[in-house]
Design an enzyme around this catalytic site. Structure first.
Site: not given
Ligand code: ADP
Ligand code: ADP
Ligand code: MG
Length: 450
Positions: A116, A158, A165, A288, A292, A338
């Site tokens: 990243k 990060k 996450g 980022e 995919r 979700r």
């Protein structure tokens, strides 16, 4: 076109890919762990091969077993889904060396964007706005302190290899920084086997806005609008929608063009996502790229009427994009919710919603055992409507139809969330959950008492 694809994944995304392959006339090979012997991918793929025990490291992450199966079963391609090996550059490289197409970008692109911090540098060089922060990796607490002092608190530490996450900690003051640095580093080491860290200014309660990209190997790159994924719990998405109430037509176009520029800078091909955070003044910053297919891709499919998995497979087979930018129109408003299991257990009864404008993506059925080994997401409910309000009302009625017995899920919470004024206005941000979850939980308890 490919003749036979191995699906190196499980759960709903494996089912999603198998369905698409059937429609395209491509055979499928499901690989599965011992825990997934009784699963929908195993039942619906043309062939199914057990590759190891429940533990992901011995099955779904077992690169050699998967490659060996692909060879034995004479597969010409592998679809990695999301999670697991989907962003593993070494695995993509092994596929390349074995002349098996990896359905995604090249290993080189995955490696570049998966780091990243390196992705940040590439974006800076391409004049894509990034969150103010470190230009290089941060090795010591002292380095972090010096930079944080310059940027001003709060800051976010990060992990460069981070995902899902994990490996991320906030620090609001110098006192908090050392602790945040150590815990983020330890979490990254445990989760990714890599504890490289970088630092960004913490944008307080931003919106999470991401752009879906499709690119072929002939230099054609398009964006398919955005998704607003600001409703998150612990940096994990719960509900996604498109279009975002936070963007107007001109900002959408501007950010879409920036996203295309970002993808081109990476030399990108396949489906991919450019993620941004956006502050209250609508300044946006790249955070980022996900190289995919994403969990929330059906939201984009619903608003554009484009099958992203099909496009992804076609691109991997060396074909051109089927559409041009000017042909992509946003016709609908769509929302995905979700559904996560809160406990493992056996589903004793299940009824999924359907009807006009409702799509359910899931791998579970009555009698299905929710295993503690994998992700807790058991279904995605995607609704679309001509307006946002229509989509919201449709989501409510879909969740009212949903019946899952035997395991506890978050669906009552999600249903009540759709009544919250902040959600209804649509001007929410990533602070939504923190700010409002207690209220929604209280409504839930009150509802139970009645
Ligand atoms: P999105 O939801 O936007 O597709 P997430 O970051 O939530 O992306 O990841 C999707 C799935 O992949 C989740 O199940 C998450 O736990 C998993 N995942 C993402 N990145 C990693 C990683 N680096 N290592 C392991 N699992 C990951
Ligand atoms: P992951 O690879 O785990 O998905 P991201 O870099 O995409 O990590 O960040 C995950 C989430 O954390 C974002 O969706 C956003 O809500 C939040 N986030 C990331 N960077 C920042 C930042 N600089 N300021 C505020 N929030 C951030
Ligand atoms: Mg992300």
């Amino acid at each position: 076109m490919f003749k036979r694809i191995l699906i190196a994944n499980r759960g709903e995304i494996a089912v999603r890919v198998i369905r698409c392959c059937r429609e395209m006339g491509i055979e499928t090979v499901a690989v599965y762990s011992e825990a997934d012997a009784k699963s929908l991918p195993v039942m619906t793929a043309n062939y199914a091969v057990c590759i190891g025990p429940a533990k992901a490291s011995e099955s779904y992450l077992n690169q050699d077993a998967i490659l060996e199966t692909a060879r034995q079963m004479e597969c010409d391609a592998i679809h990695p889904g999301y999670g697991f090996l989907s962003e593993n550059a070494d695995f993509a490289e092994k596929c390349e060396k074995n002349h098996i197409a990896f359905i995604g970008p090249s290993s080189e692109i995955i490696r570049r964007m998966g780091d990243k911090q390196e992705a940040r540098q590439l974006m800076i060089a391409s004049e894509v706005p990034v969150v103010p922060g470190s230009r290089e990796l941060i090795h010591t607490v002292q380095e972090a302190e010096e930079l944080a002092e310059k940027l001003g608190y709060p800051v976010l530490l990060k992990a460069s290899a981070g995902g899902g996450g994990k490996g991320m900690r906030k620090a609001y003051s110098k006192e908090e920084l050392a602790g945040a640095f150590q815990t983020a580093k330890a979490e990254a080491k445990a989760a990714f086997g890599n504890d490289d860290m970088y630092l960004e200014k913490l944008i307080v309660n931003p919106r999470h806005i991401e752009f879906q990209i499709l690119a072929d190997r002939f230099g054609n790159t398009v964006y398919l609008g955005e998704r607003d994924c600001s409703i998150q719990k612990n940096n994990q998405k719960l509900l996604e929608e498109a279009p975002s109430v936070g963007l107007n037509e001109s900002l959408r176009r501007e950010m879409g063009e920036v996203a295309v520029r970002a993808a081109k800078a990476a030399g990108y091909f396949s489906a991919g996502t450019i993620e941004f955070v956006m502050d209250a003044e609508k300044h946006y910053y790249f955070i980022e790229m996900n190289t995919r297919i994403q969990v929330e891709h059906p939201v984009t499919e619903a608003i554009t009427d484009i099958d992203l998995i099909r496009e992804q497979i076609r691109i991997a087979a060396g074909m051109k994009l089927t559409m041009k930018q000017e042909e992509i129109t946003i016709r609908k408003h769509a929302i995905e919710c979700r559904i996560n299991a809160l406990t493992p257990g056996t589903i004793s009864f299940l009824h999924f919603p359907s009807g006009y404008g409702v799509r359910t993506e899931s791998h579970v059925f009555t009698g299905y055992e929710v295993s503690p080994f994998y992700d807790s997401m058991i279904a995605k409910i995607i609704v679309s409507g001509d307006t946002r309000l229509e989509a919201v009302r449709r989501l409510r009625r879909a969740l009212e139809e949903l019946i899952i017995e035997g395991v506890k899920t978050n669906f009552e919470f999600m249903h009540l969330l759709t009544y919250h004024p902040a959600f209804l206005k649509g001007n929410y941000n990533t602070g939504f959950w923190e700010e409002h979850h207690k209220t929604i939980e209280k409504w839930n308890e009150e509802g139970r008492e009645q």
